[in-house]
Design an enzyme around this catalytic site. Sequence first.
Site, PDB file in Angstrom:
ATOM      1  N   GLU A 269      86.983  20.593  45.417  1.00 17.86           N
ATOM      2  CA  GLU A 269      86.501  19.897  45.252  1.00 17.86           C
ATOM      3  C   GLU A 269      86.177  18.746  45.897  1.00 17.86           C
ATOM      4  OE1 GLU A 269      84.286  16.604  42.890  1.00 17.86           O
ATOM      5  OE2 GLU A 269      85.043  19.033  41.667  1.00 17.86           O
ATOM      6  N   THR A 311      79.131  20.557  41.396  1.00 18.77           N
ATOM      7  CA  THR A 311      80.300  21.302  41.222  1.00 18.77           C
ATOM      8  C   THR A 311      79.407  22.401  40.151  1.00 18.77           C
ATOM      9  OG1 THR A 311      81.114  19.638  41.152  1.00 18.77           O
ATOM     10  CG2 THR A 311      82.196  21.153  40.227  1.00 18.77           C
ATOM     11  N   HIS A 425      88.829  14.530  43.220  1.00 20.34           N
ATOM     12  CA  HIS A 425      86.861  14.150  42.849  1.00 20.34           C
ATOM     13  C   HIS A 425      86.352  13.213  43.936  1.00 20.34           C
ATOM     14  CE1 HIS A 425      84.006  13.809  41.006  1.00 20.34           C
ATOM     15  NE2 HIS A 425      83.801  15.230  40.020  1.00 20.34           N
ATOM     16  N   ASP A 484      82.723  23.055  47.306  1.00 15.61           N
ATOM     17  CA  ASP A 484      81.686  22.891  46.413  1.00 15.61           C
ATOM     18  C   ASP A 484      80.595  22.099  46.793  1.00 15.61           C
ATOM     19  OD1 ASP A 484      83.589  20.154  45.958  1.00 15.61           O
ATOM     20  OD2 ASP A 484      83.209  20.147  43.920  1.00 15.61           O
ATOM     21  N   HIS A 485      81.047  21.266  47.221  1.00 17.55           N
ATOM     22  CA  HIS A 485      79.433  19.812  47.803  1.00 17.55           C
ATOM     23  C   HIS A 485      80.546  18.907  48.779  1.00 17.55           C
ATOM     24  CE1 HIS A 485      81.400  17.588  45.099  1.00 17.55           C
ATOM     25  NE2 HIS A 485      81.458  18.035  44.114  1.00 17.55           N
TER      26      HIS A 485
END
Length: 632
Positions: A269, A311, A425, A484-485
Amino acid sequence: MKPILNNGKANLNINIEIIEPQKALYWIAFFAGFLIKLTYFNYSVGLNFGSILTSPNSRMFISTFFFLLLVAAIVFVLFNKKRYIALLVVDVLITILLVADILYFRYYRCPITLPVLAQISLVAPAGDSINVLLNPTDVILILEIPVLLRLLFLFRKSGVKSIPFPTRLVTGVLVAAISIGALRLFYKNSDIPMFNYDRNYVAKELGILYFHVHDVQAYVNENILTNKVLTKEDKQLIEEFYANKSKVPKTDNYHGIAQGKNLIMMQLESFQAFLLNREIDGREITPNLNKLLKESVFFENFHYQVGGGNTSDAEFLSNNSLYPAQQGAVYFRYPGNTYHSLPKLLKKQGYDTYVFHAYHPSFWNRANMYKAVGFDKFYSSGDFITPAEEIEGWGLGDKSFLLQSLEKIDKSKPFYSFMITLSSHYAYGSFEDNDEFDVGEYEGTTFGNYIKAAHYVDSAIGGFLEELKKQGLYDNTLLVFYGDHHAFPKDKSEDMQHFLGIDDSEFEWLKYQKVPLIIHYPGLKNGEVMDITGGQIDILPTVANLMGFEVPYAMGKDLLNSEEGYAILRGGSYITDSYIYISNLGEAFDKKTGRKLEEKEYEKDFERFEKELEVSDTILHKNAFKYKLNIN
């Protein structure tokens, strides 16, 4: 000029209304307030910059004015004595949408779309994320509302005069016709094909309100008016793409080296590549991953390619090797499609397939989508023991999550385990009081909290790897780790830029929007760093090569055997081995020197990559894999 209707009374009413200071001030406040905040949106999120007098800034401003004029004309026709109340209601409703836009854009780098709005309760950021995303200057978004309320209160004394409907209709239609004509002119002078592949371009050129009308129109056309049956032309488009793809020469490095072995793929994450091999005051941020790099292949130019699904899009890319949806999230829009996914391919070879994520199963519609892509079992928040002392961020801390997940796997037969971490996150506020890692000058900042979160996740991975070794799985499992990003919205990345020593340009931003891809298996060259440019769409074909099976429907490339590297981003930008094309600038720059390229140097790539997105969109929208296609 003689009055048209009502013996001159209607025109007289309009003229009186115009010269009454309170009424005139109301209209001025409405238009001025809206123009200011709509322009503020475009500039504050970085869509537009520079003087308002230059193109495309002037087009955006003027088209926004005419759009507001159109809205005012509609209100004027539909409402008589309550027209001022109606204007206020319209103001409040559009302001709410604008607040949603600005929050969504700062995190996802694009305006909010209709499919996302439909599921906003399921994908909206948490309260702490919203607080971080808001800026003090955002008060501009509501400044004119108290003024309108005050003026509306004063109208109670003077009253609002009635205007006959025919007069309102004639006036409104005339104003609307002028506004629509102006908007169509601006539209025709835009790069219309870009509207299909770069949502930001629409808002940049014609304003955020025009974007939402275009978005609704596109959604209606795509989901209601468009025939979803795969046509001969669609089939030919898809088959030609795959036929040309199969002709691309490649080597056969490492083919089948992990055939029949377990596969564990871990999506990290908000984990960006710049964290690796970095220190703060002599302390390694990711000591465990740094150690793993020495025993693995590391792809240093690996980019995330997510769209509105964030995500969930990363999950989709890695397990299906298709691009995410142009609007909204694939997980919401296409859970009923047929997919040639990694879980399905491995199930055919006798593998058990698991997916683990310690959050609500309804979030991103995961429970339904995981069935569509073929996972046997999905373990979510209710399947884990969650002691209060082990909660980090949004839920169960990754240290406990990874170990508990490993316990749930039947290790008596080959398995594919897809694990999605959660602790790091955005916006990392839960790590503010964490003192396990001293972040030095960044203490108390969002960036410092992120570094602490990343260090915690690294520690969780370290414990997980040790447990794999204890259970004899480390040398019998293909391990794939990737991010993921992005970790930060661009306008919240000052400390990150300072840490990396880069400026605030779009070129530098895009250049550093990389996530790690680490692949470990005995027999791969230990410590090898691959500089080929790739993205999450390339994970499936790369894994398939190592495990010795074919993936004819994958759109990505095998990064261990491809000569050409590139990553197409869902927003329309793309990165190659030598240059970066930035869609919202419409320009390309040399990766090393930053030199602006001539259009002739990249136009062929642009057309090819645009076609690739078109093929993927057609596959998704027409559910093309449900049909028999001539693909080898």
